[in-house]
Scaffold this motif. Sequence first.
Motif, PDB file in Angstrom:
ATOM      1  N   GLU A 154       0.734  -1.038   0.047  1.00 32.65           N
ATOM      2  CA  GLU A 154      -0.156   0.110   0.065  1.00 32.65           C
ATOM      3  C   GLU A 154       0.862   1.220   0.016  1.00 32.65           C
ATOM      4  N   TRP A 155       1.882   1.280   0.809  1.00 32.89           N
ATOM      5  CA  TRP A 155       2.853   2.457   1.017  1.00 32.89           C
ATOM      6  C   TRP A 155       3.537   2.567  -0.576  1.00 32.89           C
ATOM      7  N   LEU A 156       4.003   1.632  -1.291  1.00 34.21           N
ATOM      8  CA  LEU A 156       4.868   1.575  -2.422  1.00 34.21           C
ATOM      9  C   LEU A 156       3.992   2.179  -3.392  1.00 34.21           C
ATOM     10  N   ARG A 157       2.593   1.941  -3.390  1.00 36.90           N
ATOM     11  CA  ARG A 157       1.664   2.376  -4.453  1.00 36.90           C
ATOM     12  C   ARG A 157       1.462   3.690  -4.244  1.00 36.90           C
ATOM     13  N   SER A 158       1.791   4.307  -2.998  1.00 35.72           N
ATOM     14  CA  SER A 158       1.650   5.809  -2.868  1.00 35.72           C
ATOM     15  C   SER A 158       2.731   6.528  -3.532  1.00 35.72           C
ATOM     16  N   VAL A 159       3.934   5.901  -4.006  1.00 41.19           N
ATOM     17  CA  VAL A 159       5.084   6.557  -4.530  1.00 41.19           C
ATOM     18  C   VAL A 159       4.488   6.844  -6.000  1.00 41.19           C
ATOM     19  N   PRO A 160       4.298   8.111  -6.490  1.00 38.54           N
ATOM     20  CA  PRO A 160       4.290   8.032  -7.921  1.00 38.54           C
ATOM     21  C   PRO A 160       4.848   7.311  -8.754  1.00 38.54           C
ATOM     22  N   ALA A 161       4.133   6.582  -9.713  1.00 43.37           N
ATOM     23  CA  ALA A 161       4.746   5.590 -10.655  1.00 43.37           C
ATOM     24  C   ALA A 161       5.422   6.335 -11.648  1.00 43.37           C
ATOM     25  N   HIS A 162       4.787   7.339 -12.454  1.00 43.05           N
ATOM     26  CA  HIS A 162       5.307   8.225 -13.442  1.00 43.05           C
ATOM     27  C   HIS A 162       5.876   6.992 -14.775  1.00 43.05           C
ATOM     28  N   GLY A 163       4.903   6.116 -14.814  1.00 38.85           N
ATOM     29  CA  GLY A 163       5.003   5.149 -16.327  1.00 38.85           C
ATOM     30  C   GLY A 163       5.892   3.967 -15.552  1.00 38.85           C
ATOM     31  N   GLY A 164       6.282   3.930 -14.266  1.00 40.39           N
ATOM     32  CA  GLY A 164       6.981   2.670 -13.929  1.00 40.39           C
ATOM     33  C   GLY A 164       5.882   1.603 -13.273  1.00 40.39           C
ATOM     34  N   HIS A 165       4.918   1.450 -13.682  1.00 39.35           N
ATOM     35  CA  HIS A 165       4.050   0.674 -12.861  1.00 39.35           C
ATOM     36  C   HIS A 165       4.535  -0.786 -12.783  1.00 39.35           C
ATOM     37  N   SER A 166       4.892  -1.367 -13.909  1.00 33.39           N
ATOM     38  CA  SER A 166       5.536  -2.599 -14.253  1.00 33.39           C
ATOM     39  C   SER A 166       6.710  -2.933 -13.281  1.00 33.39           C
ATOM     40  N   GLN A 167       7.588  -1.751 -13.027  1.00 29.40           N
ATOM     41  CA  GLN A 167       8.682  -2.048 -12.125  1.00 29.40           C
ATOM     42  C   GLN A 167       8.208  -1.960 -10.717  1.00 29.40           C
ATOM     43  N   ARG A 168       7.183  -1.382 -10.371  1.00 33.65           N
ATOM     44  CA  ARG A 168       6.445  -1.415  -9.011  1.00 33.65           C
ATOM     45  C   ARG A 168       6.141  -2.823  -8.498  1.00 33.65           C
ATOM     46  N   GLU A 169       5.485  -3.457  -9.738  1.00 33.04           N
ATOM     47  CA  GLU A 169       4.966  -4.704  -9.194  1.00 33.04           C
ATOM     48  C   GLU A 169       5.907  -5.702  -9.399  1.00 33.04           C
ATOM     49  N   ALA A 170       6.940  -5.628 -10.164  1.00 37.55           N
ATOM     50  CA  ALA A 170       8.126  -6.437  -9.884  1.00 37.55           C
ATOM     51  C   ALA A 170       8.913  -6.758  -8.536  1.00 37.55           C
TER      52      ALA A 170
ATOM     53  N   ILE B   4       3.715 -11.277 -11.387  1.00 34.34           N
ATOM     54  CA  ILE B   4       2.904 -10.518 -12.340  1.00 34.34           C
ATOM     55  C   ILE B   4       3.182  -8.937 -12.407  1.00 34.34           C
ATOM     56  N   VAL B   5       3.765  -8.441 -13.460  1.00 31.86           N
ATOM     57  CA  VAL B   5       3.853  -7.065 -13.662  1.00 31.86           C
ATOM     58  C   VAL B   5       2.584  -6.004 -14.137  1.00 31.86           C
ATOM     59  N   SER B   6       1.762  -6.673 -14.356  1.00 31.64           N
ATOM     60  CA  SER B   6       0.417  -6.045 -14.784  1.00 31.64           C
ATOM     61  C   SER B   6      -0.629  -5.975 -13.819  1.00 31.64           C
ATOM     62  N   ARG B   7      -0.888  -4.782 -13.338  1.00 28.36           N
ATOM     63  CA  ARG B   7      -2.110  -4.733 -12.450  1.00 28.36           C
ATOM     64  C   ARG B   7      -3.363  -5.195 -13.276  1.00 28.36           C
ATOM     65  N   SER B   8      -3.503  -4.955 -14.242  1.00 33.32           N
ATOM     66  CA  SER B   8      -4.705  -5.429 -15.197  1.00 33.32           C
ATOM     67  C   SER B   8      -4.772  -6.885 -15.311  1.00 33.32           C
ATOM     68  N   VAL B   9      -3.777  -7.561 -15.493  1.00 35.14           N
ATOM     69  CA  VAL B   9      -3.817  -9.017 -15.659  1.00 35.14           C
ATOM     70  C   VAL B   9      -4.067  -9.645 -14.077  1.00 35.14           C
ATOM     71  N   LYS B  10      -3.500  -9.194 -13.131  1.00 29.96           N
ATOM     72  CA  LYS B  10      -3.993  -9.636 -11.969  1.00 29.96           C
ATOM     73  C   LYS B  10      -5.478  -9.293 -11.563  1.00 29.96           C
ATOM     74  N   GLN B  11      -6.248  -8.142 -12.069  1.00 34.83           N
ATOM     75  CA  GLN B  11      -7.682  -8.153 -11.969  1.00 34.83           C
ATOM     76  C   GLN B  11      -8.456  -9.076 -12.920  1.00 34.83           C
ATOM     77  N   ARG B  12      -7.756  -9.317 -13.998  1.00 36.83           N
ATOM     78  CA  ARG B  12      -8.504 -10.494 -14.852  1.00 36.83           C
ATOM     79  C   ARG B  12      -8.461 -11.555 -14.222  1.00 36.83           C
ATOM     80  N   ILE B  13      -7.381 -12.247 -13.623  1.00 35.82           N
ATOM     81  CA  ILE B  13      -7.324 -13.342 -12.771  1.00 35.82           C
ATOM     82  C   ILE B  13      -8.391 -13.420 -11.994  1.00 35.82           C
ATOM     83  N   VAL B  14      -8.117 -12.327 -10.981  1.00 40.29           N
ATOM     84  CA  VAL B  14      -9.223 -12.249  -9.972  1.00 40.29           C
ATOM     85  C   VAL B  14     -10.855 -12.618 -10.464  1.00 40.29           C
ATOM     86  N   ALA B  15     -11.052 -11.837 -11.600  1.00 37.26           N
ATOM     87  CA  ALA B  15     -12.483 -11.869 -12.136  1.00 37.26           C
ATOM     88  C   ALA B  15     -12.689 -13.341 -12.843  1.00 37.26           C
ATOM     89  N   ALA B  16     -11.486 -14.127 -12.990  1.00 39.92           N
ATOM     90  CA  ALA B  16     -11.957 -15.370 -13.454  1.00 39.92           C
ATOM     91  C   ALA B  16     -12.162 -16.402 -12.382  1.00 39.92           C
TER      92      ALA B  16
END
Length: 271
Positions: free
Chosen positions: A183-199, A212-224
């Motif tokens: 939760e704290w790490l996601r408060s740091v502005p990503a400025h396009g570095g979202h994949s590195q944050r997840e990694a 998984i480095v894609s937040r949207s992929v994580k959401q798709r898995i949860v939805a499945a």
Amino acid sequence: MQVDGSGNLTAMAIHHTAHELGVYRVAERFLDRALARSGSLYDAARVWTRPACEGLAARVEQHTGAGEGSFDDRWQALLADAPQGVIRLAAEVVHLHVLFPADLTVATKRRLLQSTLVRLDDAPRLPDWTLRPLDGGVAGTGVAFKTLRLSQLGFLPRAVSAWKRLPAPRRRELLAAPEAFGEWLRSVPAHGGHSQREALLHLLFPEAFEAIVSRSVKQRIVAAWPELAPEDPDPDAALRVIRQTLAARHGEHFSFADPELASRWQSGARR
């Protein structure tokens, strides 16, 4: 991340090839040396200091999206007149960046690292145990991780400089609670570095965050798996619950990239 007496990871929900175990050892070093003590991945030098992180982050921001040129051109331009301490940090940032991807060749990883190290007047000797993991990786990263590489690299010093501004008790508290750290790490502005944050979340806490480095992929898995997922807006929290149930069917160390499971969330089918 926990390590037993023989140096082997005891965390669940991670990959267990020799290369990947080496990856997590370097990540453990980053956590222990860089985050805790401003130290180095390689030796006893002070590298991950707040001034160096702020200096490198500012240079990356200045050159991100600035003018024409490849990543290599812009990376070399931002390092051209940089202090040696910033260049040394930049080399370790590159090393941390190329740890995760399994879809980068070892030649590319080593080229990115060497093109930074060559700018140092007194380059450190890189221990073999830090280099061997570059032959492998953890998982694929997709297009954004590569095409927005400067943004991915910039996220690391920006996050560490934000970390250094926290009081020591708060840092200890976050390291003891992966969910709170995320939760704290996601408060740091990503400025396009979202994949590195997840990694980074997976590298530091592989038992708590999927590879998984894609937040949207994580959401798709949860939805499945709606019948298994809790009503929690945080996909990482939902994935932890889903994994607990699926592990009984597919084994403790299954991956959502395994064909049988991937076919479900990639197609959107439910069963």
